[in-house]
Enzyme design. Structure first.
Site, PDB file in Angstrom:
ATOM      1  CB  VAL A  63      -0.838   0.049   1.234  1.00 25.41           C
ATOM      2  CG1 VAL A  63      -1.697   1.422   1.284  1.00 25.41           C
ATOM      3  CG2 VAL A  63      -1.746  -1.266   1.397  1.00 25.41           C
ATOM      4  CB  ALA A 108       4.861   2.526   0.908  1.00 27.84           C
ATOM      5  CE  LYS A 109       5.150  -1.233   8.134  1.00 28.34           C
ATOM      6  NZ  LYS A 109       5.835  -0.303   9.035  1.00 28.34           N
ATOM      7  N   GLY A 110       3.938  -2.887   3.105  1.00 30.46           N
ATOM      8  CA  GLY A 110       3.907  -4.248   2.636  1.00 30.46           C
ATOM      9  C   GLY A 110       3.564  -5.500   3.568  1.00 30.46           C
ATOM     10  CG  ASP A 149       7.235  -3.628   9.840  1.00 30.58           C
ATOM     11  OD1 ASP A 149       7.363  -2.468  10.416  1.00 30.58           O
ATOM     12  OD2 ASP A 149       6.424  -4.433  10.260  1.00 30.58           O
TER      13      ASP A 149
END
Ligand code: GLU
Length: 422
Positions: A63, A108-110, A149
């Site tokens: 995202v 953003a992050k995944g 992360d």
């Protein structure tokens, strides 16, 4: 009071935080609409051949919340529980986190729905490469820069870089941060989030005319953030009296011997603090309500909730994790005058050193560790001061609204200056 299911939805919580802030700073409604929606969302299912030749299908997300201030930036999380709303929330927190410390990134992050401990190294490598391939049009040194992360190590990040590089036909050092040192990682990156938590803790205590010497600390989580925070705090004579991880916990009111505990976790028993001999066992629930000076939730979201907020005895909460306190818990704690230093400030040391790593990778010119740590300290001390100015300006009781005010105003200004295309 909201239903429990709602209380634990991170995206709803991120929106509540945005709305609370919007009210305080009187945010332009058009800007608010933009920030209420992530700019780009990838939902991908992808097949991977397992070691026994069977095929498993995995689900993953990337995202990009907002890119007004620069390329999107944020980690990738591997967890069986990860879901789209969680990744959306985490992506928006990255937008605000990079704005609080004023580094030129968006958020953003995944995430991939996977339990990495159940996979062999080769399976994990194939999952990582195939997920990277799914994101290939989205990521890049100028587009979106992934990082570690929860459960994603420098080794995994190296595979992301390699996959991207093979497809592009050149070695793109700037496509990821949190790389191993040997292939363009930055000195100080591994410890950076924990170091940042410590720097912000010291600054908060300094403001109250207290020193970090002998303060008692309980830490939830002993992964990258919790363990490095514990190590650095211990080196500065703080007394860490309790630590828990996903498997168990240890407690010693005299203060845990952190180097010995790190050695125990790294070299012996399945990488958990459970059954550490020089302490009593303690549960997660007990740790959160211990009578300590500082509680540092450094694990996952939704740990301090309506259920336990009235039982918290710590005077100060420093959020090493992303989203550990729900908005309902936030208001209970505010009422009780318990100070919370929010995630977007307290754990911003990681992405700050990621910024340094990105700069070094793009320039192919590397800094020494003192340079990294000094630059990190300067940025965090400035951010803390600026959050305090916001706290005064808007007369907010809590630090979260003040930090969000600073961040949202910076993002809003960037959107306004650029204008809306076309
Ligand atoms: N995953 C970390 C965070 O939540 C670091 C992100 C990064 O370095 O890009 O802040």
């Amino acid at each position: 009071m909201e239903l429990k299911g709602n209380e634990l939805n991170p995206w709803k919580n991120a929106l509540t935080q945005l709305h609370n802030t919007a009210e305080v700073i009187d945010l332009d409604k058009n800007i608010q609409k933009i920030l209420e929606n992530p700019a780009k969302t990838l939902i991908t299912t992808f097949p991977v051949t397992m070691d026994d030749e069977s095929i498993e299908v995995f689900e993953g997300y990337r995202v990009q919340h907002n890119a007004a201030r620069g390329p999107c930036k944020g980690g990738i999380r591997y967890s069986p529980d990860v879901n789209l709303d969680e990744v959306k929330a985490l992506a928006s927190w990255m937008t605000y986190k990079t704005a609080v410390v004023n580094i030129p990134f968006g958020g953003a992050k995944g995430g991939v729905v996977v339990e990495p401990s159940k996979l062999s190294t080769n399976e994990l490598k194939r999952v990582t490469r195939r997920f990277t391939y799914s994101m290939i049009g989205m990521i890049g040194p100028d587009r979106d820069i992934p990082a570690p992360d929860i459960n994603t190590t420098p080794e995994i990040i190296a595979w992301v870089m390699d996959t991207y590089s093979m497809i592009q036909g050149y070695t793109g050092l700037g496509v990821v941060t949190g790389k191993p040192l040997e292939i363009g990682g930055s000195l100080g990156r591994l410890e950076a989030t924990g170091r940042g938590v410590f720097i912000i803790m010291e600054d908060t205590l300094r403001q109250k005319k207290q020193s970090s010497k002998n303060v008692t600390i309980a830490i939830q989580g002993f992964g990258n953030v919790g363990s490095n925070f514990a190590k650095i705090a211990h080196e500065h004579s703080a007394k860490i009296i309790a630590i828990t991880d996903a498997f168990g916990g240890c407690y010693n009111p005299e203060g845990l011997n952190i180097p010995e505990l790190l050695d125990y976790v790294t070299n012996h028993h399945n990488r958990t603090v459970k059954n550490y001999p020089n302490g009593e066992p303690i549960t997660n629930k007990e740790l959160l309500t211990l009578n300590v000076d500082i509680l540092a939730p450094c694990a996952i979201q939704n740990q301090i909730t309506a259920e336990n907020a009235d039982k918290i005895e710590a005077k100060l909460i420093i959020e090493g994790a992303n989203g550990p306190t729900t908005p309902i818990a936030d208001s209970i704690l505010n009422e009780r005058d318990i100070v919370i230093i929010p995630d977007i400030l307290a754990n911003s040391g990681g992405v700050t050193v990621s910024y340094f790593e990105w700069v070094q990778s793009l320039q192919h010119f590397f800094w020494n560790e003192d340079q990294v740590n000094e630059a990190l300290r300067k940025i965090l001390v400035r951010a803390f001061a600026e959050v305090n100015q916001m706290k005064e300006k808007y007369n907010t009781k809590d630090f979260r609204t003040a930090a969000m005010a600073l961040a949202v105003q910076r993002v809003a200004r960037a959107i306004q200056l650029r204008g809306i295309f076309p």
